[in-house]
Design a protein around this motif. Structure first.
Motif, PDB file in Angstrom:
ATOM      1  N   GLN A 268       0.883  -1.222  -0.095  1.00  0.00           N
ATOM      2  CA  GLN A 268       0.040  -0.050   0.091  1.00  0.00           C
ATOM      3  C   GLN A 268       0.839   1.310   0.119  1.00  0.00           C
ATOM      4  OE1 GLN A 268      -0.698  -2.560   2.215  1.00  0.00           O
ATOM      5  NE2 GLN A 268      -2.319  -3.481   0.773  1.00  0.00           N
ATOM      6  N   ARG A 269       2.169   1.181  -0.336  1.00  0.00           N
ATOM      7  CA  ARG A 269       2.969   2.417  -0.346  1.00  0.00           C
ATOM      8  C   ARG A 269       2.584   3.395  -1.515  1.00  0.00           C
ATOM      9  NH1 ARG A 269       8.743  -0.711  -0.007  1.00  0.00           N
ATOM     10  NH2 ARG A 269       7.528  -2.068  -1.415  1.00  0.00           N
ATOM     11  N   VAL A 270       2.008   3.116  -2.430  1.00  0.00           N
ATOM     12  CA  VAL A 270       1.738   3.965  -3.488  1.00  0.00           C
ATOM     13  C   VAL A 270       0.484   4.921  -3.066  1.00  0.00           C
ATOM     14  CG1 VAL A 270       0.607   4.377  -5.798  1.00  0.00           C
ATOM     15  CG2 VAL A 270       2.466   2.672  -5.719  1.00  0.00           C
ATOM     16  N   PRO A 271      -0.684   4.439  -2.408  1.00  0.00           N
ATOM     17  CA  PRO A 271      -1.723   5.034  -1.654  1.00  0.00           C
ATOM     18  C   PRO A 271      -1.305   6.046  -0.776  1.00  0.00           C
ATOM     19  CG  PRO A 271      -2.430   3.154  -2.230  1.00  0.00           C
ATOM     20  CD  PRO A 271      -1.220   2.787  -2.360  1.00  0.00           C
ATOM     21  N   VAL A 272      -0.244   5.467   0.042  1.00  0.00           N
ATOM     22  CA  VAL A 272       0.401   6.510   1.009  1.00  0.00           C
ATOM     23  C   VAL A 272       0.963   7.728   0.343  1.00  0.00           C
ATOM     24  CG1 VAL A 272       2.195   6.642   2.904  1.00  0.00           C
ATOM     25  CG2 VAL A 272       0.540   4.660   3.063  1.00  0.00           C
ATOM     26  N   VAL A 273       1.692   7.709  -0.463  1.00  0.00           N
ATOM     27  CA  VAL A 273       2.399   8.577  -1.098  1.00  0.00           C
ATOM     28  C   VAL A 273       1.327   9.700  -1.588  1.00  0.00           C
ATOM     29  CG1 VAL A 273       3.837   9.340  -3.137  1.00  0.00           C
ATOM     30  CG2 VAL A 273       4.792   7.268  -1.569  1.00  0.00           C
ATOM     31  N   VAL A 275      -2.022  10.130  -0.885  1.00  0.00           N
ATOM     32  CA  VAL A 275      -2.616  10.967   0.328  1.00  0.00           C
ATOM     33  C   VAL A 275      -1.795  11.857   1.002  1.00  0.00           C
ATOM     34  CG1 VAL A 275      -4.580   9.340   0.421  1.00  0.00           C
ATOM     35  CG2 VAL A 275      -2.525   8.974   1.839  1.00  0.00           C
ATOM     36  N   VAL A 276      -0.413  11.432   1.090  1.00  0.00           N
ATOM     37  CA  VAL A 276       0.399  12.311   1.894  1.00  0.00           C
ATOM     38  C   VAL A 276       0.526  13.702   1.292  1.00  0.00           C
ATOM     39  CG1 VAL A 276       2.597  12.716   3.092  1.00  0.00           C
ATOM     40  CG2 VAL A 276       1.322  10.593   3.428  1.00  0.00           C
ATOM     41  N   ALA A 277       0.799  13.412  -0.229  1.00  0.00           N
ATOM     42  CA  ALA A 277       1.315  14.367  -1.164  1.00  0.00           C
ATOM     43  C   ALA A 277      -0.102  15.340  -1.187  1.00  0.00           C
ATOM     44  CB  ALA A 277       1.552  13.787  -2.549  1.00  0.00           C
ATOM     45  N   LEU A 278      -1.282  15.074  -1.157  1.00  0.00           N
ATOM     46  CA  LEU A 278      -2.503  15.703  -1.242  1.00  0.00           C
ATOM     47  C   LEU A 278      -2.670  16.617   0.033  1.00  0.00           C
ATOM     48  CD1 LEU A 278      -5.254  13.583  -2.788  1.00  0.00           C
ATOM     49  CD2 LEU A 278      -4.237  15.376  -3.711  1.00  0.00           C
ATOM     50  N   MET A 279      -2.313  15.894   1.205  1.00  0.00           N
ATOM     51  CA  MET A 279      -2.264  16.746   2.398  1.00  0.00           C
ATOM     52  C   MET A 279      -1.016  17.865   2.376  1.00  0.00           C
ATOM     53  SD  MET A 279      -3.460  17.363   5.557  1.00  0.00           S
ATOM     54  CE  MET A 279      -4.562  15.997   5.902  1.00  0.00           C
ATOM     55  N   ALA A 280       0.129  17.487   2.115  1.00  0.00           N
ATOM     56  CA  ALA A 280       1.153  18.526   2.000  1.00  0.00           C
ATOM     57  C   ALA A 280       0.619  19.477   1.135  1.00  0.00           C
ATOM     58  CB  ALA A 280       2.481  17.691   1.411  1.00  0.00           C
ATOM     59  N   ALA A 281       0.183  19.267   0.029  1.00  0.00           N
ATOM     60  CA  ALA A 281      -0.304  20.445  -1.041  1.00  0.00           C
ATOM     61  C   ALA A 281      -1.288  21.293  -0.497  1.00  0.00           C
ATOM     62  CB  ALA A 281      -0.890  19.913  -2.253  1.00  0.00           C
ATOM     63  N   GLY A 282      -2.123  20.721   0.367  1.00  0.00           N
ATOM     64  CA  GLY A 282      -3.392  21.607   1.034  1.00  0.00           C
ATOM     65  C   GLY A 282      -2.663  22.284   2.062  1.00  0.00           C
ATOM     66  N   VAL A 283      -1.633  21.744   3.009  1.00  0.00           N
ATOM     67  CA  VAL A 283      -1.022  22.529   4.043  1.00  0.00           C
ATOM     68  C   VAL A 283      -0.239  23.782   3.425  1.00  0.00           C
ATOM     69  CG1 VAL A 283       0.610  22.491   5.811  1.00  0.00           C
ATOM     70  CG2 VAL A 283      -1.105  20.421   5.696  1.00  0.00           C
ATOM     71  N   THR A 284       0.363  23.353   2.443  1.00  0.00           N
ATOM     72  CA  THR A 284       1.230  24.428   1.763  1.00  0.00           C
ATOM     73  C   THR A 284       0.414  25.680   1.287  1.00  0.00           C
ATOM     74  OG1 THR A 284       2.873  22.721   0.952  1.00  0.00           O
ATOM     75  CG2 THR A 284       2.889  25.106  -0.060  1.00  0.00           C
ATOM     76  N   GLY A 285      -0.880  25.151   0.698  1.00  0.00           N
ATOM     77  CA  GLY A 285      -1.607  26.216   0.263  1.00  0.00           C
ATOM     78  C   GLY A 285      -2.284  27.327   1.345  1.00  0.00           C
ATOM     79  N   CYS A 369       3.335  16.028   8.028  1.00  0.00           N
ATOM     80  CA  CYS A 369       3.305  15.348   6.734  1.00  0.00           C
ATOM     81  C   CYS A 369       4.345  14.466   6.063  1.00  0.00           C
ATOM     82  CB  CYS A 369       3.202  16.325   5.690  1.00  0.00           C
ATOM     83  SG  CYS A 369       1.553  17.051   5.822  1.00  0.00           S
ATOM     84  N   THR A 370       5.844  15.146   6.512  1.00  0.00           N
ATOM     85  CA  THR A 370       6.936  14.374   6.089  1.00  0.00           C
ATOM     86  C   THR A 370       7.288  13.272   7.196  1.00  0.00           C
ATOM     87  OG1 THR A 370       8.179  16.400   5.626  1.00  0.00           O
ATOM     88  CG2 THR A 370       9.597  14.555   5.981  1.00  0.00           C
ATOM     89  N   ALA A 371       6.744  13.232   8.280  1.00  0.00           N
ATOM     90  CA  ALA A 371       6.909  12.059   9.230  1.00  0.00           C
ATOM     91  C   ALA A 371       5.770  11.063   8.732  1.00  0.00           C
ATOM     92  CB  ALA A 371       6.352  12.354  10.636  1.00  0.00           C
ATOM     93  N   LEU A 372       4.587  11.292   8.427  1.00  0.00           N
ATOM     94  CA  LEU A 372       3.571  10.753   7.820  1.00  0.00           C
ATOM     95  C   LEU A 372       4.094   9.739   6.583  1.00  0.00           C
ATOM     96  CD1 LEU A 372       0.268  12.489   8.081  1.00  0.00           C
ATOM     97  CD2 LEU A 372       0.608  10.209   8.959  1.00  0.00           C
ATOM     98  N   LEU A 373       4.737  10.432   5.678  1.00  0.00           N
ATOM     99  CA  LEU A 373       5.249   9.744   4.702  1.00  0.00           C
ATOM    100  C   LEU A 373       6.294   8.644   5.080  1.00  0.00           C
ATOM    101  CD1 LEU A 373       5.544   9.837   1.450  1.00  0.00           C
ATOM    102  CD2 LEU A 373       7.413  11.356   1.736  1.00  0.00           C
ATOM    103  N   PHE A 374       7.359   8.931   5.877  1.00  0.00           N
ATOM    104  CA  PHE A 374       8.162   7.750   6.074  1.00  0.00           C
ATOM    105  C   PHE A 374       7.458   6.664   6.955  1.00  0.00           C
ATOM    106  CE2 PHE A 374      10.841  11.177   5.572  1.00  0.00           C
ATOM    107  CZ  PHE A 374      12.154  10.590   4.726  1.00  0.00           C
ATOM    108  N   LEU A 375       6.383   7.118   7.883  1.00  0.00           N
ATOM    109  CA  LEU A 375       5.855   5.917   8.557  1.00  0.00           C
ATOM    110  C   LEU A 375       5.098   5.272   7.795  1.00  0.00           C
ATOM    111  CD1 LEU A 375       4.793   8.283  11.408  1.00  0.00           C
ATOM    112  CD2 LEU A 375       6.397   6.325  11.773  1.00  0.00           C
TER     113      LEU A 375
END
Length: 385
Positions: A268-273, A275-285, A369-375
């Motif tokens: 399930q690593r692809v779904p992780v990447v 959803v975390v990318a979506l979260m990081a994009a929203g937080v950056t915005g 978000c960075t921590a979530l990616l590695f976890l």
């Protein structure tokens, strides 16, 4: 399945309905802002502490009986919150948090035991229903306040939902206990041995646990501060409330779709990447243009938040070999996860108070978000505990 849906509706409804009524509750009891915040903090702490005992109670009395008892406890806690003394408000909050902890912990093991071939789809169903309950509660709290004559009537009304769910679970609890007594078998069903893998020595268990905690931390920071971030950047309170409600609503899309997709994959690593990318994009915005793109950031963060919750719950099922281990992992993940999450809203508020700016507090969410990616990359591997 009906019992799972009704229990899931109750897993956040009693909490989400409080936030829109905080000013009325604080004004009625003449509470300071710091003391008022305990109304939301106390349940979160007890959601962590109550998770410790859930697997033991299930082994002793059976999963169905504990679920039914948790819903009765939830009903009592909701009603106690509206009793006249202010101490009843805080004791009721503790009971509500404890009851929700039992529901949170036992649900993954129940799904693993009774729906082994449809675990991902059932996880998607109950995580989406959980968010639906929270969204409905948040949206209806003020209309119910107006219709029922005050904040007490609005909060007390959610006891009816818990009572209905308890009645649905009551026959299951009675039949399971009766069958267990007849056969002299443990009431908890198969896989009730108290031995098993030492979860605290498993890196995979800690990855699932810390992922659960980190995504919960982000979620409760957003619950506490997202509308304030918008209003501090010039948005009206009414629009900020609508954006926040929309953020909560679109979580259902992520919580339903992501577990279904993840359940069809061995890894399930692809779904992780994603959803975390979506979260990081929203937080950056949210960091760059909070008010101008508020609806876009709310969409990205909402879908991602629902997906992260669905993944965290799915990992408790997919990364374990049996229902007993799934319940134990759920207890570990939600004990430490909610205790970690309880630190988030206060810490972000403290940083904002010190800096008088949202730049650093929101930037800290990017660190999360960075921590979530590695976890998530660790928890998403095709491995079993």
């Amino acid at each position: 399945m009906l019992g799972i849906v009704l229990a899931s509706l109750n897993m956040r409804a009693a909490l989400a309905g409080v936030s829109p009524l905080m000013s009325e509750i604080g004004g009625h009891f003449h509470l300071s802002a710091a003391v008022s915040s305990l109304v939301t903090t106390i349940p979160l702490v007890f959601m962590g502490l109550g998770s410790i005992v859930a697997p033991r109670l299930a082994r002793r009395f059976g999963t169905e009986a504990v679920l039914c008892g948790a819903l009765v406890l939830l009903c009592g806690g909701i009603l106690l919150r509206v009793a006249p003394p202010v101490v009843a408000l805080f004791v009721g909050c503790a009971l509500v948090g404890t009851a929700i902890a039992l529901l949170n912990v036992l649900m993954p093991g129940l799904v693993k035991r009774d729906f082994p071939d449809r675990a991902a789809s059932m996880t998607a169903l109950y995580s989406t229903t959980l968010i639906l309950g929270a969204t409905g509660s948040a949206a209806l709290s003020v209309p119910l306040e107006n219709a029922l004559g005050g904040w007490r009537g609005s909060l007390a009304s959610w006891a009816l939902l818990a009572a209905v769910a308890a009645l649905v679970w009551l026959p299951q609890a009675v039949l399971t206990r009766r069958d267990a007594a007849r056969t002299n078998a443990p009431a908890a069903g198969p896989s009730t041995a108290q031995d098993g893998p030492r979860l605290t020595r498993s890196p995979l268990a800690w990855q699932v646990t810390l992922m659960m905690g980190t995504q919960s931390l982000i979620a409760y920071v957003c619950i506490a501060w997202m509308p304030t971030i918008f209003t501090d950047h010039g948005m009206s309170k009414g629009e900020a409330g609508l954006v926040y409600a929309f953020y909560t609503l679109v979580q259902m899309a992520g919580s339903f779709v992501v577990p279904l997709i993840a359940g069809r994959m061995r890894d399930q690593r692809v779904p992780v990447v994603v959803v975390v990318a979506l979260m990081a994009a929203g937080v950056t915005g949210l960091l760059i243009a909070p008010a101008a793109g508020a609806w876009v950031w709310a969409t990205l963060m909402g879908v991602a938040q629902g997906g992260l919750l669905g993944l965290a719950l799915t990992f408790m099922v997919l990364r374990t070999r049996d229902a007993h281990t799934a319940s134990r992992l759920s207890g570990m993940a939600q004990t430490w996860g909610y205790l970690l999450a309880s630190v988030g809203p206060f810490s972000i508020g403290w940083v904002y108070g010190v800096t008088d700016s949202w730049t650093l507090p929101v930037s800290l969410l990017l660190v999360a978000c960075t921590a979530l990616l590695f976890l998530g990359l660790g928890a998403g591997r095709d491995r079993k505990i």
